[in-house]
Design an enzyme around this catalytic site. Sequence first.
Site, PDB file in Angstrom:
ATOM      1  N   ASN A   1      20.879  73.414  95.854  1.00 60.82           N
ATOM      2  CA  ASN A   1      20.097  72.467  95.055  1.00 60.82           C
ATOM      3  C   ASN A   1      19.847  73.121  93.711  1.00 60.82           C
ATOM      4  O   ASN A   1      19.339  74.246  93.655  1.00 60.82           O
ATOM      5  CB  ASN A   1      18.756  72.173  95.748  1.00 60.82           C
ATOM      6  CG  ASN A   1      17.794  71.441  94.831  1.00 60.82           C
ATOM      7  OD1 ASN A   1      18.209  70.610  94.019  1.00 60.82           O
ATOM      8  ND2 ASN A   1      16.523  71.743  94.941  1.00 60.82           N
ATOM      9  N   GLY A   2      20.221  72.428  92.630  1.00 64.30           N
ATOM     10  CA  GLY A   2      20.016  72.989  91.303  1.00 64.30           C
ATOM     11  C   GLY A   2      21.258  72.777  90.469  1.00 64.30           C
ATOM     12  O   GLY A   2      22.108  71.939  90.805  1.00 64.30           O
TER      13      GLY A   2
ATOM     14  N   HIS B   1       4.065  41.287  67.481  1.00 60.74           N
ATOM     15  CA  HIS B   1       4.949  41.951  66.523  1.00 60.74           C
ATOM     16  C   HIS B   1       6.382  42.041  67.039  1.00 60.74           C
ATOM     17  O   HIS B   1       7.170  42.823  66.531  1.00 60.74           O
ATOM     18  CB  HIS B   1       4.405  43.344  66.191  1.00 60.74           C
ATOM     19  CG  HIS B   1       3.038  43.298  65.577  1.00 60.74           C
ATOM     20  ND1 HIS B   1       2.826  42.895  64.278  1.00 60.74           N
ATOM     21  CD2 HIS B   1       1.815  43.545  66.095  1.00 60.74           C
ATOM     22  CE1 HIS B   1       1.528  42.917  64.013  1.00 60.74           C
ATOM     23  NE2 HIS B   1       0.887  43.309  65.106  1.00 60.74           N
TER      24      HIS B   1
ATOM     25  N   CYS C   1      18.546  66.820  95.465  1.00 61.67           N
ATOM     26  CA  CYS C   1      19.199  67.439  96.607  1.00 61.67           C
ATOM     27  C   CYS C   1      18.179  68.125  97.527  1.00 61.67           C
ATOM     28  O   CYS C   1      17.222  68.725  97.060  1.00 61.67           O
ATOM     29  CB  CYS C   1      20.240  68.487  96.241  1.00 61.67           C
ATOM     30  SG  CYS C   1      21.561  67.861  95.210  1.00 61.67           S
TER      31      CYS C   1
ATOM     32  N   GLU D   1      11.718  50.205  88.815  1.00 61.46           N
ATOM     33  CA  GLU D   1      12.402  51.255  89.588  1.00 61.46           C
ATOM     34  C   GLU D   1      12.707  50.846  91.015  1.00 61.46           C
ATOM     35  O   GLU D   1      13.696  51.288  91.580  1.00 61.46           O
ATOM     36  CB  GLU D   1      11.676  52.597  89.518  1.00 61.46           C
ATOM     37  CG  GLU D   1      10.394  52.716  90.282  1.00 61.46           C
ATOM     38  CD  GLU D   1       9.779  54.112  90.167  1.00 61.46           C
ATOM     39  OE1 GLU D   1      10.504  55.106  90.092  1.00 61.46           O
ATOM     40  OE2 GLU D   1       8.536  54.194  90.163  1.00 61.46           O
TER      41      GLU D   1
ATOM     42  N   ARG E   1      14.984  63.419  98.431  1.00 58.02           N
ATOM     43  CA  ARG E   1      15.410  64.266  97.324  1.00 58.02           C
ATOM     44  C   ARG E   1      16.793  63.880  96.792  1.00 58.02           C
ATOM     45  O   ARG E   1      17.234  64.388  95.760  1.00 58.02           O
ATOM     46  CB  ARG E   1      15.433  65.730  97.767  1.00 58.02           C
ATOM     47  CG  ARG E   1      14.079  66.252  98.198  1.00 58.02           C
ATOM     48  CD  ARG E   1      14.169  67.691  98.594  1.00 58.02           C
ATOM     49  NE  ARG E   1      14.454  68.539  97.455  1.00 58.02           N
ATOM     50  CZ  ARG E   1      13.535  69.077  96.664  1.00 58.02           C
ATOM     51  NH1 ARG E   1      12.270  68.859  96.897  1.00 58.02           N
ATOM     52  NH2 ARG E   1      13.871  69.840  95.657  1.00 58.02           N
TER      53      ARG E   1
ATOM     54  N   TRP F   1      22.057  64.502  95.530  1.00 55.29           N
ATOM     55  CA  TRP F   1      21.884  63.625  94.367  1.00 55.29           C
ATOM     56  C   TRP F   1      22.820  64.198  93.321  1.00 55.29           C
ATOM     57  O   TRP F   1      22.579  65.282  92.774  1.00 55.29           O
ATOM     58  CB  TRP F   1      20.433  63.660  93.904  1.00 55.29           C
ATOM     59  CG  TRP F   1      20.107  62.659  92.838  1.00 55.29           C
ATOM     60  CD1 TRP F   1      19.701  61.366  93.019  1.00 55.29           C
ATOM     61  CD2 TRP F   1      20.138  62.872  91.418  1.00 55.29           C
ATOM     62  NE1 TRP F   1      19.481  60.768  91.799  1.00 55.29           N
ATOM     63  CE2 TRP F   1      19.740  61.665  90.807  1.00 55.29           C
ATOM     64  CE3 TRP F   1      20.459  63.943  90.601  1.00 55.29           C
ATOM     65  CZ2 TRP F   1      19.655  61.505  89.428  1.00 55.29           C
ATOM     66  CZ3 TRP F   1      20.388  63.792  89.224  1.00 55.29           C
ATOM     67  CH2 TRP F   1      19.982  62.580  88.660  1.00 55.29           C
TER      68      TRP F   1
ATOM     69  N   LYS G   1       6.904  50.606  88.001  1.00 55.44           N
ATOM     70  CA  LYS G   1       7.022  50.408  89.454  1.00 55.44           C
ATOM     71  C   LYS G   1       7.992  49.273  89.738  1.00 55.44           C
ATOM     72  O   LYS G   1       8.857  49.387  90.590  1.00 55.44           O
ATOM     73  CB  LYS G   1       5.664  50.080  90.107  1.00 55.44           C
ATOM     74  CG  LYS G   1       4.670  51.210  90.228  1.00 55.44           C
ATOM     75  CD  LYS G   1       5.042  52.270  91.234  1.00 55.44           C
ATOM     76  CE  LYS G   1       5.896  53.347  90.658  1.00 55.44           C
ATOM     77  NZ  LYS G   1       5.290  54.490  90.048  1.00 55.44           N
TER      78      LYS G   1
ATOM     79  N   GLU H   1       2.632  51.477  83.793  1.00 55.63           N
ATOM     80  CA  GLU H   1       2.923  51.949  85.143  1.00 55.63           C
ATOM     81  C   GLU H   1       3.340  50.775  86.047  1.00 55.63           C
ATOM     82  O   GLU H   1       4.246  50.918  86.869  1.00 55.63           O
ATOM     83  CB  GLU H   1       1.700  52.689  85.708  1.00 55.63           C
ATOM     84  CG  GLU H   1       1.804  53.154  87.134  1.00 55.63           C
ATOM     85  CD  GLU H   1       2.934  54.145  87.412  1.00 55.63           C
ATOM     86  OE1 GLU H   1       3.578  54.624  86.471  1.00 55.63           O
ATOM     87  OE2 GLU H   1       3.194  54.404  88.607  1.00 55.63           O
TER      88      GLU H   1
ATOM     89  N   LYS I   1      13.513  61.768  93.949  1.00 59.84           N
ATOM     90  CA  LYS I   1      12.075  62.022  93.918  1.00 59.84           C
ATOM     91  C   LYS I   1      11.733  63.144  92.948  1.00 59.84           C
ATOM     92  O   LYS I   1      10.764  63.070  92.210  1.00 59.84           O
ATOM     93  CB  LYS I   1      11.607  62.380  95.336  1.00 59.84           C
ATOM     94  CG  LYS I   1      10.110  62.618  95.452  1.00 59.84           C
ATOM     95  CD  LYS I   1       9.348  61.327  95.287  1.00 59.84           C
ATOM     96  CE  LYS I   1       7.856  61.521  95.270  1.00 59.84           C
ATOM     97  NZ  LYS I   1       7.160  60.336  94.742  1.00 59.84           N
TER      98      LYS I   1
HETATM   99  C1  AGP Z   1       7.658  57.553  89.507  1.00 59.76           C
HETATM  100  O1  AGP Z   1       7.603  56.436  90.295  1.00 59.76           O
HETATM  101  C2  AGP Z   1       8.981  58.069  89.226  1.00 59.76           C
HETATM  102  N1  AGP Z   1       9.780  58.166  90.369  1.00 59.76           N
HETATM  103  C3  AGP Z   1       9.092  59.181  88.209  1.00 59.76           C
HETATM  104  O2  AGP Z   1       8.850  58.578  86.978  1.00 59.76           O
HETATM  105  C4  AGP Z   1       8.188  60.438  88.327  1.00 59.76           C
HETATM  106  O3  AGP Z   1       6.865  60.104  88.091  1.00 59.76           O
HETATM  107  C5  AGP Z   1       8.683  61.494  87.316  1.00 59.76           C
HETATM  108  O4  AGP Z   1       9.980  61.872  87.657  1.00 59.76           O
HETATM  109  C6  AGP Z   1       7.789  62.693  87.224  1.00 59.76           C
HETATM  110  O5  AGP Z   1       7.773  63.423  88.414  1.00 59.76           O
HETATM  111  P1  AGP Z   1       6.714  64.572  88.676  1.00 59.76           P
HETATM  112  O6  AGP Z   1       5.376  63.938  88.679  1.00 59.76           O
HETATM  113  O7  AGP Z   1       7.114  65.136  90.000  1.00 59.76           O
HETATM  114  O8  AGP Z   1       6.845  65.570  87.563  1.00 59.76           O
END
Ligand code: AGP
Length: 609
Positions: free
Chosen positions: A101-102, A505, A2, A489, A27, A75, A486, A482, A604
Amino acid sequence: MCGIFGYIGNKEAKEILFEGLRRLEYRGYDSAGICVIGEDGSFTRLRVRGNLDVLENHIAGAQMPGKIGIAHTRWATHGAPSEQNAHPHTDCHENLFVVHNGIIENFSQLKEELLERGHEFSSETDTEVVAHLIEEKYEGDLSIAVREAIKEIEGSFAIAVVQRKEPSTLVAARRESPLVVGIGKDEWFVASAVPAFLSRTKEVIFLEDDEVVCIGGDSLKITNLEGFEVERQAQEITWDLDAAEKSGYEDFMLKEIYEQPRAFTDTLADKFNREGDISLEGFLLDKDYAKSLRRIVIVACGTSYHAGLIARYLFEQWAKVPVEVEIASEFRYRGAVLCERDLVIAISQSGETADTLASVRETKATGVPVIAVVNVVGSQMTREADGVIYTHAGPEIGVAATKTFTSQMAALAVLALHFGKLRDALSEGKYGVITEALRGIPDLMEEVLSSDEQVKECAHRFSDCDDFLFLGRGISFPVALEGALKLKEISYIHAEGYPAGEMKHGPIALLDKNVPVVAVAIRDSLYEKMISNIEEVKARGAPVVAVASAGDPDIEKICDRVLRVPESMELLSPPLAIIPLQLLAYHIAKIRGCNVDQPRNLAKTVTVE
Ligand code: AGP
């Protein structure tokens, strides 16, 4: 999770609120709303289910007169995305409006009590209890009412509140969720993050926990929970608006991928002094402390966790200190045993991730020091950690972390080098060679970025596949993880990252001609082993895309596509090897028509568990 935004000043609020909201859209984007209060105490509120494009259509022709207002992009946590659950929320008589937000943790109990006292609710959100609580406390002073209300709230919040009976007052407060005040010329802003008002002012004040800011009548007053005034100096933000905008790129994610050489350079810049020595602050400078270190525990989530897995190699090889890397959401509840000479490093782009923050608090309760590696200046983690190492990636708007990931590697490499030197684990010569190689990484990144066309072609070849396997060994294993993250997501394709040696395995059973395997096969100490694993994949008929070293002529013979990266020191290869994988995920997602900056179901900053 949010974004909240509030404006009070000498201009019409509607457009300013919407513009600010646009910069907070990363956000959350499942619903949104705006409320503007007129000088006569009238109000106009518009809320929609959907993202800011939907809100824009609704407010385009709407008359929303007034120079004060609040706005929200959501969100969902409590209550599905819907117009009814969209913020701003109001009290029983539509007198006051709140954006939040929260998470209000005791909202069920508060709601029950408020219902018993005759309040009527119109949403399923936790936020609405805040509006009704403030309504109850209101006796003619909004600031006092907000303060009294937050005393009863448990959980995290950043709120902005307006009240029709005080049509020239904006009140905001926070606990554990970010809130920053922007000070312009005859105008003020409150927001979840600085980019919301960066086009209008760079002068900011970061609020602390349980502080209430009241803006009105040309003045700004901050009080604490006891009602005492708090003096706080404004700070100047150094990044410019361009850094928070797309600057001609189609998406923020693409812009941020291309910004990596600059972000890496900037992250290194403030960590070396004029003589070329590492200059860190506080206890990290202490040789005896560094020598006494028994273990480093790294905690993080998502991409930041992957940066931690990479950093483990650097700390172990250069500084000869054992390292454990933990997923923060597991660490915080594990009752992990920390000892006196341990150091915890929390890695977080946002500095607000709930699980990582909780891990910091768990650690601090044991007396073990915590260093936070963070991108967002002034974020919660930077206030709670014993020391902060900043990545200077600038604002990252795309939900998928890219430039912050490689910047985290830069920051962690410096810390590992530093410990290596202080612990006498690295000779002067080796230290110099690594420092030189580290400084050379941004130029090599530029080289990788210049081969985007090959990556794009590769993306076209495989964009209709439904499953991918990403393989790597040694320090390239977290790169594979990673790369898979990517892809999944932003393109919603199932992708798994695996250590190549572990494939036989289990995951090898998944392979056939429809499951491409992306192999990070840099010419490093495990190269031969990796080639054998690629042969195993080929024998099962799966196509192979290799991320390989520029000077490796043979790999082409056994792979279907090869994405080249320049040769570098083995432990510094990840910031290069990840770039083709970021680009691959980006292009595949674009070909499939996905919104790369705002992938579904994600936010985010994950400020909830
Ligand atoms: C990364 O592409 C993601 N959106 C997510 O995994 C992110 O890295 C994770 O939420 C951690 O966020 P931060 O680095 O702000 O703590």
